[in-house]
Design an enzyme around this catalytic site. Sequence first.
Site, PDB file in Angstrom:
ATOM      1  CG  ASN A 288      -0.442  -2.748   8.417  1.00 60.28           C
ATOM      2  OD1 ASN A 288      -0.468  -2.726   7.189  1.00 60.28           O
ATOM      3  ND2 ASN A 288      -0.492  -1.639   9.161  1.00 60.28           N
TER       4      ASN A 288
ATOM      5  CE1 TYR B 125       7.907  -1.003   2.112  1.00 56.97           C
ATOM      6  CE2 TYR B 125       7.532  -1.616  -0.180  1.00 56.97           C
ATOM      7  CZ  TYR B 125       7.037  -1.276   1.066  1.00 56.97           C
ATOM      8  OH  TYR B 125       5.668  -1.211   1.272  1.00 56.97           O
TER       9      TYR B 125
END
Length: 260
Positions: free
Chosen positions: A91, A167
């Site tokens: 994560n 991103y």
Amino acid sequence: MAEEMHGKIILVSGGGSGIGRAAALRLARAGAAVALADLSEARAQATAGEIIASGGKALALAGDVSWEADVARFVAATVAAFGRLDGAFNNAGISPAAVGCAGTPITEWSEEAFARVIAVNLTGVFLAMKHEIAAMARTEAGSGGGGAIVNTASVAGLVGLRGSSAYVASKHGVIGLTRTAALEYAPLAIRVNAVCPGYIDTPMVAPHMPTRGEDILRAVPFARLGTPAEIAELVLWLLSDCASFVTGAAYVADGGYSAA
Ligand code: NAD
């Protein structure tokens, strides 16, 4: 799912803050022993301390998910402390703001900044799965064999987002890696899924709310940010045996953002 994770051993990266912290606390509450890996040793220790203080089992590990030696150490230390590895929540991630590129169009990104976002968000997930799956395969992990992995993608893994090229590319890549790992390791009963959060109230997003908050909330049908705890519920379910037939999937939790 109060005791759903009882006896399971789970490695959580980015467990010192936001979504990772909430997931670690939730997994521990459901009975898992949790190893927390984070760039910030202090934050990893703080989450581990909270788990231990409430009677759970936790281990804090400091390092960088984009460095293979650190990732190998995270997995080895988890197995050394708890005996095996049943699951992982990969994560840890950074936004363009972390490399000084918030809202920056492609022509103005430096190669270095682009590479750093890819290294943490995408290569970090590859390295994690490489070592986690090897450990799961070695140790016949888990009560029912196999293992479960959840990778954090984003709604930015499904659609484009102006000013966030690296991103968006990294999160699209996470979904592709997730699907490929699911295919490759289904024969070992290792399930691999991704979560795609929308805008969640964490230190990654909160600083942008004063300037971009109105635009963000206008794009979310629920007209609010999600909470880290709401993503933690989805992660818990995907890592648990309740999701035993689920692999290769990318689950959205975004208050309706991507439905438009
Ligand atoms: P956050 O900044 O609150 O937490 C991220 C944690 O990861 C921090 O503790 C940080 O120290 C750690 N980290 C960063 N780089 C690292 C590295 N190289 N090695 C090890 N640890 C590192 O962020 P968050 O909002 O909880 O984000 C968690 C994940 O969720 C990220 O992958 C992010 O891209 C994704 N995500 C967040 C949102 C959101 O709206 N907050 C939406 C979609 C996806």
